[in-house]
Enzyme design. Structure first.
Site, PDB file in Angstrom:
ATOM      1  N   ARG A 124      31.231  30.410  30.092  1.00 51.64           N
ATOM      2  CA  ARG A 124      30.833  31.727  29.537  1.00 51.64           C
ATOM      3  C   ARG A 124      30.500  32.746  30.620  1.00 51.64           C
ATOM      4  NH1 ARG A 124      28.369  28.364  25.662  1.00 51.64           N
ATOM      5  NH2 ARG A 124      29.669  28.318  23.801  1.00 51.64           N
ATOM      6  N   LYS A 146      37.837  45.137  36.238  1.00 49.79           N
ATOM      7  CA  LYS A 146      38.881  44.893  35.232  1.00 49.79           C
ATOM      8  C   LYS A 146      39.610  43.626  35.633  1.00 49.79           C
ATOM      9  CE  LYS A 146      40.012  49.455  33.422  1.00 49.79           C
ATOM     10  NZ  LYS A 146      41.059  50.496  33.322  1.00 49.79           N
ATOM     11  N   GLU A 188      48.196  54.572  45.266  1.00 48.40           N
ATOM     12  CA  GLU A 188      46.880  54.569  44.596  1.00 48.40           C
ATOM     13  C   GLU A 188      45.848  55.334  45.437  1.00 48.40           C
ATOM     14  OE1 GLU A 188      46.476  53.408  41.549  1.00 48.40           O
ATOM     15  OE2 GLU A 188      48.045  51.902  41.223  1.00 48.40           O
ATOM     16  N   LYS A 230      36.344  55.155  43.765  1.00 45.36           N
ATOM     17  CA  LYS A 230      36.399  54.256  42.607  1.00 45.36           C
ATOM     18  C   LYS A 230      34.995  53.813  42.208  1.00 45.36           C
ATOM     19  CE  LYS A 230      38.669  50.855  40.037  1.00 45.36           C
ATOM     20  NZ  LYS A 230      39.807  49.993  39.817  1.00 45.36           N
ATOM     21  N   GLU A 240      35.100  52.312  30.703  1.00 45.99           N
ATOM     22  CA  GLU A 240      36.144  53.295  30.373  1.00 45.99           C
ATOM     23  C   GLU A 240      35.949  53.949  29.004  1.00 45.99           C
ATOM     24  OE1 GLU A 240      40.060  52.411  32.052  1.00 45.99           O
ATOM     25  OE2 GLU A 240      40.946  53.341  30.280  1.00 45.99           O
ATOM     26  N   ARG A 244      36.408  57.191  33.396  1.00 48.51           N
ATOM     27  CA  ARG A 244      37.193  56.178  34.117  1.00 48.51           C
ATOM     28  C   ARG A 244      38.680  56.284  33.801  1.00 48.51           C
ATOM     29  NH1 ARG A 244      35.799  49.809  35.401  1.00 48.51           N
ATOM     30  NH2 ARG A 244      37.785  49.378  36.409  1.00 48.51           N
ATOM     31  N   ASN A 248      43.709  56.515  35.436  1.00 55.76           N
ATOM     32  CA  ASN A 248      45.047  56.199  34.926  1.00 55.76           C
ATOM     33  C   ASN A 248      46.045  57.323  35.207  1.00 55.76           C
ATOM     34  OD1 ASN A 248      44.095  53.765  33.858  1.00 55.76           O
ATOM     35  ND2 ASN A 248      43.362  54.811  32.022  1.00 55.76           N
ATOM     36  N   HIS A 251      49.703  56.687  35.254  1.00 55.62           N
ATOM     37  CA  HIS A 251      49.944  55.335  34.737  1.00 55.62           C
ATOM     38  C   HIS A 251      50.677  55.327  33.390  1.00 55.62           C
ATOM     39  CE1 HIS A 251      47.423  54.187  38.033  1.00 55.62           C
ATOM     40  NE2 HIS A 251      47.480  52.923  37.724  1.00 55.62           N
ATOM     41  N   HIS A 255      53.842  53.377  33.457  1.00 56.72           N
ATOM     42  CA  HIS A 255      53.990  52.191  32.624  1.00 56.72           C
ATOM     43  C   HIS A 255      55.329  52.239  31.867  1.00 56.72           C
ATOM     44  CE1 HIS A 255      52.705  48.748  30.304  1.00 56.72           C
ATOM     45  NE2 HIS A 255      53.133  49.387  29.219  1.00 56.72           N
ATOM     46  N   HIS A 269      54.506  48.309  40.906  1.00 59.53           N
ATOM     47  CA  HIS A 269      53.555  49.098  40.119  1.00 59.53           C
ATOM     48  C   HIS A 269      53.204  50.422  40.829  1.00 59.53           C
ATOM     49  CE1 HIS A 269      50.128  49.951  37.544  1.00 59.53           C
ATOM     50  NE2 HIS A 269      49.364  50.043  38.629  1.00 59.53           N
TER      51      HIS A 269
HETATM   52  P1  NAD Z   1      50.321  40.907  44.366  1.00 55.27           P
HETATM   53  O1  NAD Z   1      48.992  40.329  44.174  1.00 55.27           O
HETATM   54  O2  NAD Z   1      51.453  40.305  43.612  1.00 55.27           O
HETATM   55  O3  NAD Z   1      50.679  40.924  45.913  1.00 55.27           O
HETATM   56  C1  NAD Z   1      51.934  41.416  46.321  1.00 55.27           C
HETATM   57  C2  NAD Z   1      52.666  40.425  47.222  1.00 55.27           C
HETATM   58  O4  NAD Z   1      52.089  40.492  48.514  1.00 55.27           O
HETATM   59  C3  NAD Z   1      52.536  38.972  46.781  1.00 55.27           C
HETATM   60  O5  NAD Z   1      53.785  38.359  46.984  1.00 55.27           O
HETATM   61  C4  NAD Z   1      51.515  38.384  47.747  1.00 55.27           C
HETATM   62  O6  NAD Z   1      51.710  37.002  47.986  1.00 55.27           O
HETATM   63  C5  NAD Z   1      51.771  39.186  48.983  1.00 55.27           C
HETATM   64  N1  NAD Z   1      50.626  39.374  49.859  1.00 55.27           N
HETATM   65  C6  NAD Z   1      49.352  39.603  49.497  1.00 55.27           C
HETATM   66  N2  NAD Z   1      48.605  39.869  50.571  1.00 55.27           N
HETATM   67  C7  NAD Z   1      49.406  39.775  51.630  1.00 55.27           C
HETATM   68  C8  NAD Z   1      49.225  39.966  53.028  1.00 55.27           C
HETATM   69  N3  NAD Z   1      48.045  40.365  53.529  1.00 55.27           N
HETATM   70  N4  NAD Z   1      50.281  39.784  53.854  1.00 55.27           N
HETATM   71  C9  NAD Z   1      51.496  39.450  53.352  1.00 55.27           C
HETATM   72  N5  NAD Z   1      51.736  39.288  52.053  1.00 55.27           N
HETATM   73  C10 NAD Z   1      50.708  39.451  51.204  1.00 55.27           C
HETATM   74  O7  NAD Z   1      50.359  42.466  43.993  1.00 55.27           O
HETATM   75  P2  NAD Z   1      49.312  43.655  44.121  1.00 55.27           P
HETATM   76  O8  NAD Z   1      50.152  44.865  44.265  1.00 55.27           O
HETATM   77  O9  NAD Z   1      48.251  43.383  45.085  1.00 55.27           O
HETATM   78  O10 NAD Z   1      48.625  43.671  42.686  1.00 55.27           O
HETATM   79  C11 NAD Z   1      49.356  43.962  41.530  1.00 55.27           C
HETATM   80  C12 NAD Z   1      48.536  43.526  40.339  1.00 55.27           C
HETATM   81  O11 NAD Z   1      47.296  44.235  40.341  1.00 55.27           O
HETATM   82  C13 NAD Z   1      49.189  43.814  39.012  1.00 55.27           C
HETATM   83  O12 NAD Z   1      49.114  42.664  38.213  1.00 55.27           O
HETATM   84  C14 NAD Z   1      48.331  44.919  38.407  1.00 55.27           C
HETATM   85  O13 NAD Z   1      48.290  44.852  37.000  1.00 55.27           O
HETATM   86  C15 NAD Z   1      47.001  44.617  39.008  1.00 55.27           C
HETATM   87  N6  NAD Z   1      46.081  45.766  39.063  1.00 55.27           N
HETATM   88  C16 NAD Z   1      44.820  45.574  38.594  1.00 55.27           C
HETATM   89  C17 NAD Z   1      43.904  46.611  38.657  1.00 55.27           C
HETATM   90  C18 NAD Z   1      42.504  46.369  38.201  1.00 55.27           C
HETATM   91  O14 NAD Z   1      41.727  47.338  38.130  1.00 55.27           O
HETATM   92  N7  NAD Z   1      42.120  45.147  37.924  1.00 55.27           N
HETATM   93  C19 NAD Z   1      44.270  47.851  39.193  1.00 55.27           C
HETATM   94  C20 NAD Z   1      45.568  48.013  39.675  1.00 55.27           C
HETATM   95  C21 NAD Z   1      46.468  46.957  39.600  1.00 55.27           C
HETATM   96  N1  GLY Z   2      42.818  50.775  37.868  1.00 53.43           N
HETATM   97  C1  GLY Z   2      42.134  51.560  36.902  1.00 53.43           C
HETATM   98  C2  GLY Z   2      40.732  51.122  36.646  1.00 53.43           C
HETATM   99  O1  GLY Z   2      40.231  50.242  37.290  1.00 53.43           O
HETATM  100  O2  GLY Z   2      40.106  51.665  35.785  1.00 53.43           O
END
Ligand code: NAD
Ligand code: GLY
Length: 376
Positions: A124, A146, A188, A230, A240, A244, A248, A251, A255, A269
């Protein structure tokens, strides 16, 4: 050598620090120690990141007398699904993780979102720490709580708000990130300038090329400024309910582009968000909110650093306008059938509105898609 600056996210009993700096991974044990209930952690990471950074992190834990286990998952967005979520929870339980233990997400947004969501439901809710390894994760996904996974219905449709106990953004780690991933994260960073910080955008117009070239000082400043922005927004509107949603920006359009492209490797993305922000400013111009000059500056900047800046760059054409509008209507931010748009009065002055007719969006997109890539 380690250098660091600390930002605070003031959220009452869910408050935490974001440590930004160089050489943090090597002293992670010392940094993490104060937030542990007992000296035991489980690190969740992906195969690529494990190959590059796990040994350093494990050595740091050994030095600090923190015992550690590790779970290594495959890299990529496909890992953010139910199957890996279940596997992760099972393995954490197999390791005998207790309610007061700590999980560490070492990776990009995929590992951060998945691990944070697992932590939110395990027993939990147990604590977790983010050690973001992509620029996108350092400036956006690791901060704000998030968490979630993707399903066949769409991205991030299942998840929870679960704040980390600490974020360690070691900017040295970005040195191994492929340039395309760095650029996607850079979009971003630009977002914070466009939505509320004109001075940041002006700074990026001058120094953005240094950020995407991997200049350590420029990267550190970009990460710090983004995390501060942020943290401010999250502290004001954690779940949000209002402000917040400004995060987006780009986005909703982005999207729709991601859905149209099938969420494949063809469009990251951050690349979708870059084009989406150009579209949000283009629509703002069309609706009379914003000047043409501001929209042009954004396109120019994205082109200068090497980000895509127009949906035609993705091979989309005029006849795709209707499909994009339909994809927008599926966005999870739709309320009572109306899409919430983030539009802008100027660079650094974004606002939310649900007062945009789908026909106006369709007209704008048809016009935009019938023009060459250097027009809005
Ligand atoms: P990712 O986590 O897939 O990383 C991208 C690639 O880079 C992967 O292949 C990973 O293995 C590689 N990698 C990571 N760090 C590395 C490094 N230092 N050196 C070499 N390679 C490395 O992608 P991302 O762009 O970091 O994240 C995308 C995700 O984040 C999506 O799922 C998206 O929905 C999510 N997201 C979440 C929020 C949130 O607020 N929670 C906000 C924006 C995006
Ligand atoms: N990436 C948008 C948020 O965290 O609200």
């Amino acid at each position: 050598m380690s250098t660091r600056e600390v930002l605070h996210v003031p959220l009452g009993d869910r408050a935490y620090d974001i440590v930004v700096g160089s050489g943090l991974l090597g002293c992670a044990g010392e940094l993490i120690g104060p937030v542990l209930n007992r000296p035991r952690v489980v690190v969740v990471t992906d195969r690529t990141v494990a190959g590059l950074y796990l040994e350093t992190l494990q050595a740091a834990f050994d030095t600090a007398g923190i015992s550690h286990d590790t779970i290594v998952l495959p890299p990529g967005e496909q890992t953010k699904d139910f199957q890996h979520f279940e596997e992760l929870l099972d393995r954490l339980l197999d390791m005998g993780l207790e309610r007061s233990d700590m999980v560490i997400a070492l990776g990009g947004g995929v590992i951060g979102d998945l691990t944070g969501f697992a932590a939110s439901v395990l027993h939990r809710g147990i604590d977790f720490i983010q050690i973001p390894t992509t620029l996108l994760a350092q400036v956006d996904s690791s901060v704000g709580g998030k968490t979630g996974i993707d399903t066949r219905h769409g991205k991030n449709l299942i998840g929870a708000f679960h704040q980390p106990r600490l974020v360690l953004a070691d900017t040295d780690i970005l040195a191994t990130l492929p340039r395309r991933e760095l650029l996607a994260g850079y979009a971003e960073v630009v977002k914070y300038g466009l939505l509320g910080d004109h001075a940041l955008f002006e700074w990026l117009e001058v120094h953005g090329s240094a950020v995407v070239a991997g200049d350590p000082d420029a990267i550190r400043r970009a990460v710090l400024t983004s995390c501060a922005a942020k943290a401010r927004v999250v502290a004001a509107d954690e779940k949000e309910a209002g402000e917040r949603a400004l995060l987006n920006l780009g986005h909703t359009f982005g999207h729709a582009l991601e859905v149209a492209s099938g969420f494949g490797a063809d469009l990251l993305h951050g690349e979708a968000v870059a084009i989406g922000m150009v579209m949000a400013f283009g629509l703002s111009v069309r609706l009379g909110h914003c000047s043409r000059q501001d929209a042009g500056r954004i396109r120019q900047h994205f082109k200068a650093v090497g980000l895509p800046a127009h949906p035609r760059d993705l091979g989309l054409a005029e006849q795709d306008a209707g499909v994009l509008v339909e994809h927008m209507a599926q966005d999870k931010k739709v309320q009572d059938g109306r899409v919430t748009f983030v539009l802008a009065r100027a660079i650094g002055d974004a606002f939310l509105t649900r007062d945009v007719e789908p026909a106006a969006v369709r007209d704008y997109l048809s016009q935009m898609l019938s023009q060459p890539s250097d027009a809005a």
